[in-house]
Write an enzyme that holds these catalytic residues in place. Sequence first.
Site, PDB file in Angstrom:
ATOM      1  CD  GLU A 177      -3.085  -1.116   2.110  1.00  0.00           C
ATOM      2  OE1 GLU A 177      -2.919  -0.474   3.158  1.00  0.00           O
ATOM      3  OE2 GLU A 177      -4.144  -1.708   1.835  1.00  0.00           O
ATOM      4  CD  GLU A 381      -3.754  -6.264   2.434  1.00  0.00           C
ATOM      5  OE1 GLU A 381      -4.609  -5.595   3.053  1.00  0.00           O
ATOM      6  OE2 GLU A 381      -2.541  -6.040   2.500  1.00  0.00           O
TER       7      GLU A 381
HETATM    8  C1  BG6 Z   1      -4.552  -3.139   4.623  1.00  0.00           C
HETATM    9  C2  BG6 Z   1      -3.190  -3.489   5.146  1.00  0.00           C
HETATM   10  O1  BG6 Z   1      -4.678  -1.779   4.601  1.00  0.00           O
HETATM   11  O2  BG6 Z   1      -5.662  -3.463   5.370  1.00  0.00           O
HETATM   12  C3  BG6 Z   1      -3.174  -4.591   6.186  1.00  0.00           C
HETATM   13  O3  BG6 Z   1      -2.296  -3.808   4.109  1.00  0.00           O
HETATM   14  C4  BG6 Z   1      -4.356  -4.415   7.106  1.00  0.00           C
HETATM   15  O4  BG6 Z   1      -1.941  -4.564   6.839  1.00  0.00           O
HETATM   16  C5  BG6 Z   1      -5.627  -4.534   6.286  1.00  0.00           C
HETATM   17  O5  BG6 Z   1      -4.371  -5.300   8.181  1.00  0.00           O
HETATM   18  C6  BG6 Z   1      -6.911  -4.491   7.076  1.00  0.00           C
HETATM   19  O6  BG6 Z   1      -6.957  -3.365   7.888  1.00  0.00           O
HETATM   20  P1  BG6 Z   1      -7.215  -3.513   9.432  1.00  0.00           P
HETATM   21  O7  BG6 Z   1      -7.058  -2.149   9.985  1.00  0.00           O
HETATM   22  O8  BG6 Z   1      -8.610  -4.019   9.573  1.00  0.00           O
HETATM   23  O9  BG6 Z   1      -6.210  -4.463   9.944  1.00  0.00           O
END
Ligand code: BG6
Length: 482
Positions: A177, A381
């Site tokens: 990111e 993701e």
């Molecule tokens: C992404 C990141 O932004 O979102 C992860 O690359 C992160 O590291 C994921 O864990 C989910 O966000 P969160 O705040 O729910 O953990």
Amino acid sequence: MTKAFPKGFLWGGATAANQIEGAWNVDGKGPSTADMVTGGTFERPRRFTAELQSDTYYPSHQASDFYHHWREDLKLLHEMGYNTYRMSIAWSRIYPHGDDEAPNQAGLDFYRKIFEQCQAYGIEPIVTISHYETPYYLTKKYHGWLDRRVIDFYLRYCKTLFLNYKDLVHYWLTFNEINILIMMNGGYVGAGLPLEDGSPLFNSRVTDAQRQNCFQALHHQFLASAEAVQLAHRINADNWVGCMIAGSQSYPLTPNPADVLVNQRAMEMNNWFCGDVQVRGAYPYFAKRYFEDHHIRLHTERGDLATLKAGKVDFYSFSYYSSNTRTADPTEAESAGNMTVGAKNPYLKYSEWGWSTDPTGLRIYLNEVYGRYGIPVMVVENGLGARDEVTVDGRINDDYRIAYLKEHIEAIHAAIDDGVDLIGYTPWGCIDLVSAGTGQMAKRYGFVYVDRNDQQRGNFRRLPKKSFYWYRQVIQSNGADL
Ligand code: BG6
């Protein structure tokens, strides 16, 4: 649907070292910036502390204890049928200070064992070289990515990885990111930039001085990424290197042209700015206007633009969870959750953490990205952060997670049908891990439950959830049986 998922489609899941490994100071690992961030909640932001405080909880220090459970965890991924696994390497496990002359052999051995086991299972690793963390020593001594010398330290680290894992890893992502440095100063900690003791992790209201630092650091990361792409190709022609962008799909709140313009500019800066540099190899035309408007003056050197041009990535990867709205009306803005900027979209449902569920947004984003860049795309993701309950007989009936993922897999299937060259899908946090945003274990994404809570209780036991068996069947049927 007229087309199935392509043969050889990469099905897997994704994690990050600082959110899953724990063992933050074991076997020679140095502290990383992520190790300096406290726990938090949706209402109470995580804080960065300049020194570790004895009475404070730092979630990365134990996380899900993958460091001691990795064999069991990989076995579970294999049982689900994964043919890929996206994970990150903790830079400070390999170079404890970041600027060391020689790597830490114990760190190299740890990841080698993981990659060898992946190979034995037929799991292709996708390795994020830097996922929201920098050796903390680089912050103290150099102000992190603000200092151009950090490019060379990063490249030394990359070279070590590319040489050591030449026969085991072929997919690399240079920075997780990378656009987070534009979106909010949460990127500050990951990039190791200097922060006041006690600062909140995320803060979307950046000052001009902070913005200047973010763009300078980003310029250095762009150069480092471009050099890393070339290095990876030189070391092994089979290496494939991708960018990784936080996919920030947003819509104008109304058809008012003022809202449409605000949204267009948000899409430009949040998504296309970094994508353009890393995929097209040049700063986009709108960078000039943005830099002038925000009084940003980049310190560059002769040859920088040529470096960017020579280091274009091979594929585009991104995270996608939810979408936002944008409006020119200041009374409507910024009302939907800690990491969401914009007004609530009346057509969407929101989670307890303020994140919307919008599978169509994923299809739209995939089409936009592919239309703009025309290179292979991966969704690295995606997922629903939710609380899970373990029943008395040890089951986790996470139908809400299955419902979310099903809709998103349908959306990516539709995008493939639209003609997008989508090659892989790795939902986030396949094994429960610490939330990056809030530092909670309670915000779970996994197919595998980890017995650990925010009161630091639990023995890290792994339990497959209902979604584990569901995802196994999705993979077995190559996406046909949802
Ligand atoms: C992404 C990141 O932004 O979102 C992860 O690359 C992160 O590291 C994921 O864990 C989910 O966000 P969160 O705040 O729910 O953990």
